[in-house]
Design a protein around this motif. Structure first.
Motif, PDB file in Angstrom:
ATOM      1  N   MET A   4       0.794  -1.294   0.037  1.00 43.33           N
ATOM      2  CA  MET A   4      -0.005  -0.001   0.143  1.00 43.33           C
ATOM      3  C   MET A   4       0.931   1.509  -0.016  1.00 43.33           C
ATOM      4  O   MET A   4       1.370   1.632   1.028  1.00 43.33           O
ATOM      5  N   GLN A  34     -12.049   5.408   6.332  1.00 42.12           N
ATOM      6  CA  GLN A  34     -11.608   3.866   6.755  1.00 42.12           C
ATOM      7  C   GLN A  34     -10.227   3.726   6.546  1.00 42.12           C
ATOM      8  O   GLN A  34      -9.688   4.165   5.511  1.00 42.12           O
ATOM      9  N   LYS A  63       2.736   1.790  13.601  1.00 43.94           N
ATOM     10  CA  LYS A  63       2.060   1.343  12.191  1.00 43.94           C
ATOM     11  C   LYS A  63       2.482  -0.118  11.847  1.00 43.94           C
ATOM     12  O   LYS A  63       1.319  -0.675  11.663  1.00 43.94           O
TER      13      LYS A  63
HETATM   14  N1  CTP Z   1      -3.348   3.974   4.691  1.00 40.49           N
HETATM   15  C1  CTP Z   1      -4.527   3.238   4.380  1.00 40.49           C
HETATM   16  N2  CTP Z   1      -5.556   3.941   4.434  1.00 40.49           N
HETATM   17  C2  CTP Z   1      -5.743   5.033   5.036  1.00 40.49           C
HETATM   18  C3  CTP Z   1      -4.662   5.651   5.588  1.00 40.49           C
HETATM   19  C4  CTP Z   1      -3.584   5.083   5.411  1.00 40.49           C
HETATM   20  O1  CTP Z   1      -4.406   2.182   3.740  1.00 40.49           O
HETATM   21  N3  CTP Z   1      -7.077   5.485   5.228  1.00 40.49           N
HETATM   22  C5  CTP Z   1      -1.954   3.235   4.516  1.00 40.49           C
HETATM   23  C6  CTP Z   1      -1.094   3.909   3.735  1.00 40.49           C
HETATM   24  O2  CTP Z   1      -1.194   3.650   2.156  1.00 40.49           O
HETATM   25  C7  CTP Z   1       0.127   3.525   4.184  1.00 40.49           C
HETATM   26  C8  CTP Z   1       0.088   3.494   5.586  1.00 40.49           C
HETATM   27  O3  CTP Z   1      -1.527   3.222   5.642  1.00 40.49           O
HETATM   28  O4  CTP Z   1       0.546   2.158   3.709  1.00 40.49           O
HETATM   29  C9  CTP Z   1       0.441   4.483   6.446  1.00 40.49           C
HETATM   30  O5  CTP Z   1      -0.229   5.748   6.041  1.00 40.49           O
HETATM   31  P1  CTP Z   1       0.421   7.103   6.735  1.00 40.49           P
HETATM   32  O6  CTP Z   1      -0.671   8.237   6.205  1.00 40.49           O
HETATM   33  O7  CTP Z   1       1.872   7.218   6.853  1.00 40.49           O
HETATM   34  O8  CTP Z   1      -0.304   6.864   8.279  1.00 40.49           O
HETATM   35  P2  CTP Z   1      -1.558   6.993   8.917  1.00 40.49           P
HETATM   36  O9  CTP Z   1      -1.892   5.596   9.325  1.00 40.49           O
HETATM   37  O10 CTP Z   1      -2.594   7.560   8.042  1.00 40.49           O
HETATM   38  O11 CTP Z   1      -1.193   7.808  10.068  1.00 40.49           O
HETATM   39  P3  CTP Z   1      -0.847   9.208  10.059  1.00 40.49           P
HETATM   40  O12 CTP Z   1      -1.278   9.974   8.997  1.00 40.49           O
HETATM   41  O13 CTP Z   1      -1.441   9.911  11.463  1.00 40.49           O
HETATM   42  O14 CTP Z   1       0.789   9.247  10.507  1.00 40.49           O
END
Ligand code: CTP
Length: 398
Positions: free
Chosen positions: A273, A305, A338
């Motif tokens: 992803m 989500q 994560k």
């Molecule tokens: N991701 C996902 N769906 C979401 C948000 C994130 O599948 N709604 C996936 C991204 O594709 C990536 C990973 O989760 O592989 C981490 O995404 P990131 O944006 O770095 O982290 P978040 O979990 O969204 O946390 P934050 O933005 O608070 O750092």
């Protein structure tokens, strides 16, 4: 590896053409069947009788010759072959190929061939270094034409330099290695997400981000190169991909990306992803365009989500789940969080603090984190980064 492979060998007019006779011998010894296409100039260096005797096949040199079986021979020949090798490849044939010129059997056959092509240049080192030849070579490389670079040695013109055709034994081992790598992910289904998502505000506006999609597209190309069947789910990007093994699904919002990924995930062996998915979406976006007013405008957002979290909680036995993390602070701590929370096998961390890395750039500097620890990589272009990620999978999970 080459057993049963049908090979079209193109020979253009350079002194290294004599080595092509050995190359044919070795290819046949390795179990391949070889048919030869020559240019008129190649026949100044090596005779048709020699080539026909060694290859045990008719040699093709004339597009419209009276002895041709039929005038579309270049098509039947190219349909017949599994791969095409041009050795030696002169500056002339490289130039013709790069510019779509088809004025003899070899150049025409090259344009009619849509499978793997290996070009093995041989020429004077100054010619090899010429800006125009370099441009043609890099254009062909960009279009997935494979090159086996010349080596440094004594050249026929008296110079010592970079322009000597690679030895037949090395050509064969390079090709075998390449064919083997193509089987690495054969039969594996890979799901990749790429690009940003756009969350509508009204009929014309959205909340988005700067993700270019380059990393996800490079991953899709790289997996396909190793034989995987790839489903690429991408948000709005201006990139194209032309590979029979890659199926592209265009989505716009996080919700659409979620739906497509859930649909495709149960059938995927590897999921990567790399998309920058919006964490919030607008509640009830307007279907018409907002009109300007003097008053301030408040948008109400709700969380989207988390696709990766969802896939982690549904992860099947044997499925490999890879996430990306783009961080600005406490990079490793956040990425490890994560990795654990989303039940990932590993996470690819890129920091916005690294120069020329991440969003908008064609280069990236990553660290891969899994339960065993951290592996750090140098700043590289995203194509090379994709291969580092694939190698990591090969070494740790296959
Ligand atoms: N991701 C996902 N769906 C979401 C948000 C994130 O599948 N709604 C996936 C991204 O594709 C990536 C990973 O989760 O592989 C981490 O995404 P990131 O944006 O770095 O982290 P978040 O979990 O969204 O946390 P934050 O933005 O608070 O750092």
């Amino acid at each position: 590896m080459l057993k049963g492979t049908k090979i079209l060998l193109g020979i253009s007019g350079g002194i290294a053409a004599y080595k092509s006779v050995f190359l044919i011998r070795l290819l046949i010894k390795a179990g391949a069947e070889v048919k030869v296409v020559v240019t008129k100039n190649a026949l100044q260096f090596v005779t048709k009788v020699t080539l026909e005797t060694i290859s045990k096949n008719k040699v093709y040199d004339d597009l419209f010759g009276i002895y041709n079986d039929y005038s579309t021979e270049h098509i039947s020949l190219t349909d017949w072959a599994d791969l095409f090798i041009v050795a030696p490849a002169t500056a002339n044939i490289i130039g013709k190929f790069a510019n779509g010129i088809a004025d003899d059997t070899l150049s025409t056959s090259l344009l009619a061939f849509n499978k793997s092509i290996y070009i093995i240049p041989a020429m004077n080192s100054k010619m090899y270094d010429n800006f125009s030849v370099k441009k043609n070579i890099s254009y062909l490389k960009e279009n997935n034409i494979l090159f086996i670079n010349p080596v440094v040695g004594d050249l026929a013109c008296g110079y010592v330099g970079d322009g000597k055709m690679e030895e037949p034994e090395n050509i064969i081992s390079y090709i075998e290695k390449n064919l083997k790598s193509k089987l690495l992910f054969k039969g594996k289904r890979v799901l990749i997400t790429a690009g940003p998502t756009y969350e509508a505000i009204d009929a014309v506006r959205f909340i988005g981000n700067h993700s270019s999609g380059l990393m996800g597209f490079a991953l899709a190309e790289a997996f396909a190169k190793y034989g995987a069947e790839v489903n690429l789910v991408t948000g709005p990007v201006s990139l194209t991909i032309d590979n029979a093994l890659v199926k592209r699904y265009n989505v716009v919002s996080a919700r659409e990306m979620y739906d497509k990924c859930i649909e495709l995930s149960s059938n995927s062996d590897i999921i990567v992803m790399s998309a920058a998915v919006a964490d919030y979406t607008v509640i009830n976006p307007s279907e018409t365009k907002f009109k300007k007013s003097e008053k301030s405008l408040t948008l109400k957002l709700e969380p989207t989500q988390d696709i990766l979290f969802e896939l982690g909680s549904k992860k099947k036995k044997g499925q490999l789940l890879v996430g990306f993390a783009l961080e600005t602070n406490d990079e490793i701590k956040n990425a490890v969080k994560k990795l654990n929370n989303k039940n990932l096998d590993f996470i690819v961390l890129n920091s916005l603090n690294d120069k020329n890395a991440g969003f908008k750039y064609s280069t990236n500097k990553i660290s891969i984190i899994n339960k065993e620890g951290i592996t750090k990589f140098e700043l590289k272009n995203k194509q090379e980064v994709a291969f580092d990620i694939i190698n990591f999978i090969k070494e740790h999970y296959l």
